[in-house]
Scaffold this motif. Structure first.
Motif, mmCIF file in Angstrom:
data_model
loop_
_atom_site.group_PDB
_atom_site.id
_atom_site.type_symbol
_atom_site.label_atom_id
_atom_site.label_comp_id
_atom_site.label_asym_id
_atom_site.label_seq_id
_atom_site.Cartn_x
_atom_site.Cartn_y
_atom_site.Cartn_z
ATOM 1 N N TRP A 102 0.844 -1.141 0.018
ATOM 2 C CA TRP A 102 0.053 -0.069 -0.233
ATOM 3 C C TRP A 102 0.766 1.277 -0.051
ATOM 4 O O TRP A 102 0.595 2.236 -0.628
ATOM 5 C CB TRP A 102 -0.995 0.026 1.234
ATOM 6 C CG TRP A 102 -1.823 1.324 1.325
ATOM 7 C CD1 TRP A 102 -1.827 2.251 1.812
ATOM 8 C CD2 TRP A 102 -3.083 1.167 0.408
ATOM 9 N NE1 TRP A 102 -2.861 2.858 1.673
ATOM 10 C CE2 TRP A 102 -3.741 2.550 0.669
ATOM 11 C CE3 TRP A 102 -3.842 0.338 -0.424
ATOM 12 C CZ2 TRP A 102 -5.001 2.789 0.162
ATOM 13 C CZ3 TRP A 102 -4.924 0.706 -0.843
ATOM 14 C CH2 TRP A 102 -5.525 1.934 -0.607
ATOM 15 N N VAL A 103 1.830 1.054 0.805
ATOM 16 C CA VAL A 103 2.744 2.371 0.972
ATOM 17 C C VAL A 103 3.647 2.664 -0.530
ATOM 18 O O VAL A 103 3.473 3.872 -0.826
ATOM 19 C CB VAL A 103 3.886 2.158 1.859
ATOM 20 C CG1 VAL A 103 4.996 3.439 1.739
ATOM 21 C CG2 VAL A 103 3.236 2.275 3.415
ATOM 22 N N TRP A 104 3.946 1.659 -1.218
ATOM 23 C CA TRP A 104 4.429 1.745 -2.504
ATOM 24 C C TRP A 104 3.629 2.400 -3.740
ATOM 25 O O TRP A 104 3.769 2.985 -4.385
ATOM 26 C CB TRP A 104 5.066 0.421 -3.032
ATOM 27 C CG TRP A 104 6.582 0.189 -2.454
ATOM 28 C CD1 TRP A 104 6.966 -0.479 -1.586
ATOM 29 C CD2 TRP A 104 7.780 1.105 -2.601
ATOM 30 N NE1 TRP A 104 8.460 -0.292 -1.075
ATOM 31 C CE2 TRP A 104 8.860 0.420 -2.164
ATOM 32 C CE3 TRP A 104 8.042 1.990 -3.784
ATOM 33 C CZ2 TRP A 104 10.098 0.963 -2.118
ATOM 34 C CZ3 TRP A 104 9.312 2.438 -3.882
ATOM 35 C CH2 TRP A 104 10.350 2.043 -3.021
ATOM 36 N N ARG A 105 2.127 1.701 -3.429
ATOM 37 C CA ARG A 105 1.265 2.297 -4.241
ATOM 38 C C ARG A 105 0.823 3.757 -3.948
ATOM 39 O O ARG A 105 0.574 4.592 -4.948
ATOM 40 C CB ARG A 105 0.074 1.429 -3.976
ATOM 41 C CG ARG A 105 -1.340 1.866 -4.786
ATOM 42 C CD ARG A 105 -2.478 0.939 -4.451
ATOM 43 N NE ARG A 105 -3.535 1.317 -5.214
ATOM 44 C CZ ARG A 105 -4.606 2.089 -5.063
ATOM 45 N NH1 ARG A 105 -4.405 2.894 -3.961
ATOM 46 N NH2 ARG A 105 -5.565 2.235 -5.851
ATOM 47 N N GLN A 106 0.973 4.484 -2.804
ATOM 48 C CA GLN A 106 0.403 5.896 -2.539
ATOM 49 C C GLN A 106 1.487 6.706 -2.193
ATOM 50 O O GLN A 106 1.076 7.936 -2.576
ATOM 51 C CB GLN A 106 -0.470 5.633 -1.051
ATOM 52 C CG GLN A 106 -1.501 4.654 -0.990
ATOM 53 C CD GLN A 106 -2.595 5.302 -1.904
ATOM 54 O OE1 GLN A 106 -2.858 4.669 -2.926
ATOM 55 N NE2 GLN A 106 -3.174 6.215 -1.255
ATOM 56 N N ALA A 107 2.619 6.343 -1.826
ATOM 57 C CA ALA A 107 3.680 7.079 -1.336
ATOM 58 C C ALA A 107 4.080 7.986 -2.741
ATOM 59 O O ALA A 107 4.286 7.344 -3.869
ATOM 60 C CB ALA A 107 4.735 6.385 -0.628
ATOM 61 N N SER A 108 4.784 8.906 -2.494
ATOM 62 C CA SER A 108 5.689 9.568 -3.377
ATOM 63 C C SER A 108 7.192 9.032 -3.696
ATOM 64 O O SER A 108 7.384 8.264 -2.196
ATOM 65 C CB SER A 108 5.768 11.279 -3.349
ATOM 66 O OG SER A 108 6.612 11.409 -1.991
ATOM 67 N N SER A 109 7.972 9.048 -4.530
ATOM 68 C CA SER A 109 9.112 8.308 -4.584
ATOM 69 C C SER A 109 10.161 9.370 -4.889
ATOM 70 O O SER A 109 10.046 10.481 -5.056
ATOM 71 C CB SER A 109 9.241 7.362 -5.832
ATOM 72 O OG SER A 109 9.163 8.198 -7.008
ATOM 73 N N GLU A 114 14.113 9.095 -6.082
ATOM 74 C CA GLU A 114 14.970 7.926 -6.456
ATOM 75 C C GLU A 114 14.486 6.464 -6.446
ATOM 76 O O GLU A 114 13.424 6.157 -6.798
ATOM 77 C CB GLU A 114 16.450 8.312 -5.836
ATOM 78 C CG GLU A 114 17.210 9.689 -6.147
ATOM 79 C CD GLU A 114 18.379 9.960 -5.413
ATOM 80 O OE1 GLU A 114 18.515 9.293 -4.370
ATOM 81 O OE2 GLU A 114 18.788 10.894 -5.637
ATOM 82 N N SER A 115 15.210 5.529 -5.746
ATOM 83 C CA SER A 115 14.929 4.246 -5.491
ATOM 84 C C SER A 115 14.010 4.190 -4.120
ATOM 85 O O SER A 115 13.706 3.091 -3.950
ATOM 86 C CB SER A 115 15.964 3.340 -5.662
ATOM 87 O OG SER A 115 16.888 3.645 -4.375
ATOM 88 N N ARG A 116 13.859 5.389 -3.477
ATOM 89 C CA ARG A 116 13.187 5.159 -2.131
ATOM 90 C C ARG A 116 11.848 5.799 -2.429
ATOM 91 O O ARG A 116 11.319 6.598 -3.158
ATOM 92 C CB ARG A 116 14.047 5.907 -1.092
ATOM 93 C CG ARG A 116 15.539 5.770 -0.909
ATOM 94 C CD ARG A 116 16.400 6.702 -0.353
ATOM 95 N NE ARG A 116 16.494 7.815 -1.253
ATOM 96 C CZ ARG A 116 17.140 9.018 -0.843
ATOM 97 N NH1 ARG A 116 17.581 9.012 0.443
ATOM 98 N NH2 ARG A 116 17.288 10.000 -1.563
ATOM 99 N N ASN A 117 10.996 5.591 -1.105
ATOM 100 C CA ASN A 117 9.681 6.137 -1.099
ATOM 101 C C ASN A 117 9.583 7.243 0.067
ATOM 102 O O ASN A 117 10.389 7.071 0.981
ATOM 103 C CB ASN A 117 8.643 5.037 -1.054
ATOM 104 C CG ASN A 117 8.463 4.209 0.223
ATOM 105 O OD1 ASN A 117 8.786 4.637 1.355
ATOM 106 N ND2 ASN A 117 8.591 2.866 -0.022
ATOM 107 N N ARG A 118 8.601 8.149 -0.054
ATOM 108 C CA ARG A 118 8.597 8.755 0.975
ATOM 109 C C ARG A 118 7.115 8.597 1.757
ATOM 110 O O ARG A 118 6.026 8.914 1.116
ATOM 111 C CB ARG A 118 8.476 10.260 0.823
ATOM 112 C CG ARG A 118 8.386 11.400 1.559
ATOM 113 C CD ARG A 118 8.341 12.747 1.010
ATOM 114 N NE ARG A 118 9.489 13.159 0.109
ATOM 115 C CZ ARG A 118 10.495 13.649 0.720
ATOM 116 N NH1 ARG A 118 10.582 13.937 2.188
ATOM 117 N NH2 ARG A 118 11.458 14.083 0.108
#
Length: 235
Positions: A138-145, A147-151
């Motif tokens: 869910w985090v990877w779906r919703q978060a802004s990125s 580089e290779s990390r998510n926020r």
């Protein structure tokens, strides 16, 4: 006595890199005290007066008057957060920006960097839920990125998350744990967190390096293999 307001300061690097998630520095924090109370700690107040007050006096923005008038107080005290975590035994944290989704319990009486997400939970059920692959997806779906990390932003990643068993959302934690599914998740979450801690201590690894092994198919170490089994059970 200076320990009253000379507090460990935890940031995302500490959480992700230190095997014990120990803060690497301290910060002077006079809480929400008035100046007379802060004067009881002359050595600390002298540092703040020398290093902070001149910076505050230069502020001239429309919302800066309070920072100038209360120059000795910690700018980002976050009273609302502190009220929320006051009844807890510990808090759950995650680095706001991270390549991997990694949460951990830390003491509640530290000062947390603005780059840490602090969850007002101290129970193993919510750790299991928020550390699960379900929440990570869910985090990877919703978060802004970045580089290779998510926020991880609470408004996007937490507030929108479809928590399971919606009918129990108004129940207390004690009531939740009467339900077999919640109780099982809580037990597995506790075992996962403790096993991961022991793996990190035994190998002197932080969270990032531990999860690099976790995600590496070539790593077949017993401790890492068991961590994968517990993660699957938690999911």
């Amino acid at each position: 006595r200076n320990a009253d307001c000379l507090l460990p300061y935890l940031n995302g690097e500490d959480v992700n890199s230190d095997p014990e998630q120990k803060p690497s520095r301290y910060v002077i924090c006079f809480h929400d005290w008035d100046l007379e109370r802060a004067k009881r700690y002359q050595a600390l107040l002298r540092i703040v007066e020398e290093r902070v007050k001149p910076e505050r006096e230069r502020l001239r923005g429309p919302g800066d008057r309070r920072l100038r008038d209360y120059w000795w107080q910690f700018e980002g005290y976050r009273a609302g957060m502190r009220r929320a975590i006051a009844p807890l035994q510990r808090v759950l944290v995650r680095a706001e920006v991270s390549q991997m989704h990694m949460l951990s319990f830390v003491p509640k009486d530290w000062v947390y960097s603005h780059m840490l997400i602090v969850f007002a939970f101290d129970d193993d059920y919510h750790f299991a839920l928020l550390q699960s692959t379900v929440h990570e997806a869910w985090v990877w779906r919703q978060a802004s990125s970045l580089e290779s990390r998510n926020r991880y932003t609470p408004t996007d990643c937490f507030d929108t998350f479809p928590f399971p068993f919606e009918e129990y959302r108004s129940a207390s934690l004690d009531e939740l744990l009467q339900q077999p599914t919640f109780a099982q998740a809580s037990c597995i979450g506790a075992e996962y967190h403790e096993h991961r801690r022991q793996v990190m201590l035994a190998r002197n690894l932080g969270l990032t390096r531990t999860y690099n092994l976790f995600h590496n198919p070539a790593c077949t170490e017993t401790g890492i293999a068991r961590l994968r089994e517990l993660h699957a059970a938690m999911d």
